[in-house]
Design a protein around this motif. Structure first.
Motif, PDB file in Angstrom:
ATOM      1  N   TYR A   1       8.441   7.468 -22.916  1.00  0.00           N
ATOM      2  CA  TYR A   1       7.364   6.645 -22.352  1.00  0.00           C
ATOM      3  C   TYR A   1       7.974   5.749 -21.281  1.00  0.00           C
ATOM      4  CZ  TYR A   1       3.955   2.749 -22.318  1.00  0.00           C
ATOM      5  OH  TYR A   1       3.075   1.763 -21.955  1.00  0.00           O
ATOM      6  N   ARG A   2       7.588   5.979 -20.022  1.00  0.00           N
ATOM      7  CA  ARG A   2       8.094   5.163 -18.919  1.00  0.00           C
ATOM      8  C   ARG A   2       6.919   4.730 -18.044  1.00  0.00           C
ATOM      9  NH1 ARG A   2      13.249   7.593 -16.022  1.00  0.00           N
ATOM     10  NH2 ARG A   2      13.396   5.379 -15.453  1.00  0.00           N
ATOM     11  N   THR A   3       6.912   3.459 -17.677  1.00  0.00           N
ATOM     12  CA  THR A   3       5.792   2.944 -16.902  1.00  0.00           C
ATOM     13  C   THR A   3       6.230   1.755 -16.061  1.00  0.00           C
ATOM     14  OG1 THR A   3       3.498   2.161 -17.044  1.00  0.00           O
ATOM     15  CG2 THR A   3       5.030   1.367 -18.725  1.00  0.00           C
ATOM     16  N   SER A   4       5.537   1.552 -14.940  1.00  0.00           N
ATOM     17  CA  SER A   4       5.749   0.364 -14.113  1.00  0.00           C
ATOM     18  C   SER A   4       4.605  -0.624 -14.265  1.00  0.00           C
ATOM     19  CB  SER A   4       5.856   0.769 -12.630  1.00  0.00           C
ATOM     20  OG  SER A   4       4.616   1.291 -12.166  1.00  0.00           O
ATOM     21  N   PHE A   5       3.645  -0.293 -15.127  1.00  0.00           N
ATOM     22  CA  PHE A   5       2.424  -1.095 -15.233  1.00  0.00           C
ATOM     23  C   PHE A   5       2.281  -1.691 -16.623  1.00  0.00           C
ATOM     24  CE2 PHE A   5      -2.044  -1.839 -16.029  1.00  0.00           C
ATOM     25  CZ  PHE A   5      -2.477  -2.417 -14.851  1.00  0.00           C
ATOM     26  N   PRO A   6       2.068  -2.986 -16.734  1.00  0.00           N
ATOM     27  CA  PRO A   6       2.090  -3.957 -15.636  1.00  0.00           C
ATOM     28  C   PRO A   6       3.470  -4.581 -15.483  1.00  0.00           C
ATOM     29  CG  PRO A   6       1.230  -5.011 -17.588  1.00  0.00           C
ATOM     30  CD  PRO A   6       1.565  -3.583 -17.979  1.00  0.00           C
ATOM     31  N   GLY A   7       3.751  -5.081 -14.316  1.00  0.00           N
ATOM     32  CA  GLY A   7       4.928  -5.917 -14.106  1.00  0.00           C
ATOM     33  C   GLY A   7       6.235  -5.225 -13.842  1.00  0.00           C
ATOM     34  N   GLY A   8       6.243  -3.891 -13.764  1.00  0.00           N
ATOM     35  CA  GLY A   8       7.481  -3.181 -13.483  1.00  0.00           C
ATOM     36  C   GLY A   8       7.664  -2.897 -12.010  1.00  0.00           C
TER      37      GLY A   8
ATOM     38  N   GLY B   1       2.102  16.384 -29.475  1.00  0.00           N
ATOM     39  CA  GLY B   1       1.063  16.286 -28.456  1.00  0.00           C
ATOM     40  C   GLY B   1       1.641  16.390 -27.059  1.00  0.00           C
ATOM     41  N   SER B   2       0.882  16.961 -26.149  1.00  0.00           N
ATOM     42  CA  SER B   2       1.315  17.059 -24.760  1.00  0.00           C
ATOM     43  C   SER B   2       1.365  15.685 -24.110  1.00  0.00           C
ATOM     44  CB  SER B   2       0.377  17.985 -23.985  1.00  0.00           C
ATOM     45  OG  SER B   2      -0.969  17.550 -24.112  1.00  0.00           O
ATOM     46  N   GLY B   3       2.049  15.602 -22.982  1.00  0.00           N
ATOM     47  CA  GLY B   3       2.202  14.342 -22.273  1.00  0.00           C
ATOM     48  C   GLY B   3       1.113  14.100 -21.239  1.00  0.00           C
ATOM     49  N   ILE B   4       1.369  13.154 -20.352  1.00  0.00           N
ATOM     50  CA  ILE B   4       0.405  12.780 -19.326  1.00  0.00           C
ATOM     51  C   ILE B   4       1.134  12.034 -18.219  1.00  0.00           C
ATOM     52  CG2 ILE B   4      -0.183  10.524 -20.326  1.00  0.00           C
ATOM     53  CD1 ILE B   4      -3.134  11.148 -19.615  1.00  0.00           C
ATOM     54  N   VAL B   5       0.596  12.107 -17.010  1.00  0.00           N
ATOM     55  CA  VAL B   5       1.094  11.310 -15.879  1.00  0.00           C
ATOM     56  C   VAL B   5      -0.105  10.631 -15.228  1.00  0.00           C
ATOM     57  CG1 VAL B   5       2.190  11.368 -13.600  1.00  0.00           C
ATOM     58  CG2 VAL B   5       3.100  12.789 -15.450  1.00  0.00           C
TER      59      VAL B   5
ATOM     60  N   PRO C   1       0.784  -1.233   0.000  1.00  0.00           N
ATOM     61  CA  PRO C   1       0.000   0.000   0.000  1.00  0.00           C
ATOM     62  C   PRO C   1       0.816   1.282   0.000  1.00  0.00           C
ATOM     63  CG  PRO C   1      -0.070  -1.069   2.137  1.00  0.00           C
ATOM     64  CD  PRO C   1       0.594  -2.032   1.208  1.00  0.00           C
ATOM     65  N   SER C   2       2.141   1.218   0.212  1.00  0.00           N
ATOM     66  CA  SER C   2       2.954   2.427   0.109  1.00  0.00           C
ATOM     67  C   SER C   2       3.570   2.570  -1.280  1.00  0.00           C
ATOM     68  CB  SER C   2       4.067   2.418   1.165  1.00  0.00           C
ATOM     69  OG  SER C   2       4.916   1.315   0.967  1.00  0.00           O
ATOM     70  N   ASN C   3       3.253   1.651  -2.175  1.00  0.00           N
ATOM     71  CA  ASN C   3       3.807   1.683  -3.523  1.00  0.00           C
ATOM     72  C   ASN C   3       2.770   2.178  -4.524  1.00  0.00           C
ATOM     73  OD1 ASN C   3       6.133   0.623  -2.497  1.00  0.00           O
ATOM     74  ND2 ASN C   3       5.797  -1.449  -3.265  1.00  0.00           N
ATOM     75  N   ALA C   4       3.237   2.867  -5.570  1.00  0.00           N
ATOM     76  CA  ALA C   4       2.332   3.381  -6.599  1.00  0.00           C
ATOM     77  C   ALA C   4       2.891   3.053  -7.973  1.00  0.00           C
ATOM     78  CB  ALA C   4       2.151   4.890  -6.457  1.00  0.00           C
ATOM     79  N   ASP C   5       2.050   2.478  -8.819  1.00  0.00           N
ATOM     80  CA  ASP C   5       2.412   2.322 -10.218  1.00  0.00           C
ATOM     81  C   ASP C   5       2.264   3.654 -10.939  1.00  0.00           C
ATOM     82  OD1 ASP C   5       3.171  -0.421 -10.811  1.00  0.00           O
ATOM     83  OD2 ASP C   5       1.138  -0.949 -10.190  1.00  0.00           O
ATOM     84  N   TYR C   6       2.974   3.808 -12.024  1.00  0.00           N
ATOM     85  CA  TYR C   6       2.974   5.087 -12.733  1.00  0.00           C
ATOM     86  C   TYR C   6       3.048   4.865 -14.240  1.00  0.00           C
ATOM     87  CZ  TYR C   6       7.917   3.972 -13.113  1.00  0.00           C
ATOM     88  OH  TYR C   6       9.102   3.322 -13.377  1.00  0.00           O
ATOM     89  N   LEU C   7       2.548   5.850 -14.946  1.00  0.00           N
ATOM     90  CA  LEU C   7       2.778   6.021 -16.386  1.00  0.00           C
ATOM     91  C   LEU C   7       3.179   7.473 -16.570  1.00  0.00           C
ATOM     92  CD1 LEU C   7       2.543   5.219 -19.439  1.00  0.00           C
ATOM     93  CD2 LEU C   7       0.172   6.023 -19.307  1.00  0.00           C
TER      94      LEU C   7
END
Length: 266
Positions: A56-63, A255-259, A30-36
């Motif tokens: 493009y960097r992400t931890s979802f899924p499996g990172g 195009g603009s990015g996103i988080v 619960p102290s961890n957060a996935d990100y894009l």
């Protein structure tokens, strides 16, 4: 379900006011957060390269998720780069610009490189068409791919900008090339594609194509033969398409990015 999802389309703060008690099942306590984290795409060139997609960097899924502490985390959402305004195909200036970086916690995605106009594209998260290098600066896993090369005489078709899912295609002697495909991600709860490269421009009406044309990864702008290049998709980090041969035809804006941040709360 058991997850909260925060989507940022502009700069803001992400405030962690409480954290969980440690590791739980499934992994990613619960102290961890996935990100894009997707940066802004690069601007398209003129009669040349398409803009590279934003990094493009992400931890979802499996990172590996981010381990967060109590506190405030500034979120930066990168703007797309501007396309070459194209007052003249031979002026050489002003060029377009790279996209801007997006940032969350320790994660930085670099803006996409601008497309070549007509020289080499710039390096970035994904590289601009006409030989721009991708994954610059280098991170692992890679945040993007390189742009394609320019074709030869007589058409000098522009290379496509690199995308998160593949390199930009190479231009031909008659037409610009497609940008590199983007990457699909369902961290938001729905399958959405991000960071496609912009299409290269040509000297005839048969311009290039967006990254992944005809697929769900087409977030880059279309290249053109004798008109203005298409814009990258807003909040998807797509590269701008290159303008065509005709004087005054501009490159498309990136195009603009996103988080996006996702974490388990119960």
């Amino acid at each position: 379900g058991d997850y909260k999802i925060h989507t940022f389309t502009g700069d803001a703060d992400f405030v962690v006011s409480s954290v969980g008690n440690g590791p739980v099942t499934p992994i990613g306590g619960p102290s961890n957060a996935d990100y894009l984290v997707v940066a802004g795409g690069g601007g398209g060139g003129v009669w040349a390269g398409g803009g590279g997609a934003g990094g493009y960097r992400t931890s979802f899924p499996g990172g590996t998720a981010e381990d967060l502490s109590l506190g405030t985390y500034a979120v930066t959402v990168g703007a797309g780069g501007t396309g070459n305004p194209g007052p003249s195909i031979l002026s050489g200036a002003p060029y377009g610009t790279n996209g801007s970086s997006s940032i969350f916690s320790t994660i930085t995605s670099t803006g996409g490189g601008r497309g070549g106009s007509p020289g080499c594209g710039f390096a970035g998260g994904s590289g601009g068409g006409n030989c721009g290098a991708g994954n610059t600066p280098p991170v692992s896993p890679s945040q993007g791919n390189s742009g394609g090369t320019r074709g030869g005489f007589p058409g000098y078709g522009g290379g496509g900008g690199g995308g998160a899912g593949g390199v930009g295609s190479n231009g031909s002697t008659t037409a610009g090339a497609a940008g590199g495909v983007g990457a699909p991600n369902s961290i938001s709860g729905s399958a959405v594609s991000y960071a496609g490269g912009g299409g290269g421009g040509g000297s005839i009406p048969a311009g290039g194509s967006p990254g992944g044309a005809g697929s769900p990864c087409g977030t880059g702008g279309a290249g053109s033969g004798n008109s203005t290049g298409g814009a990258g998709t807003t909040n998807r980090g797509g590269g701008g398409g290159s303008g065509g041969y005709a004087p005054g035809q501009a490159g498309g804006n990136g195009g603009s990015g996103i988080v996006v941040i996702r974490y388990k709360f119960q």
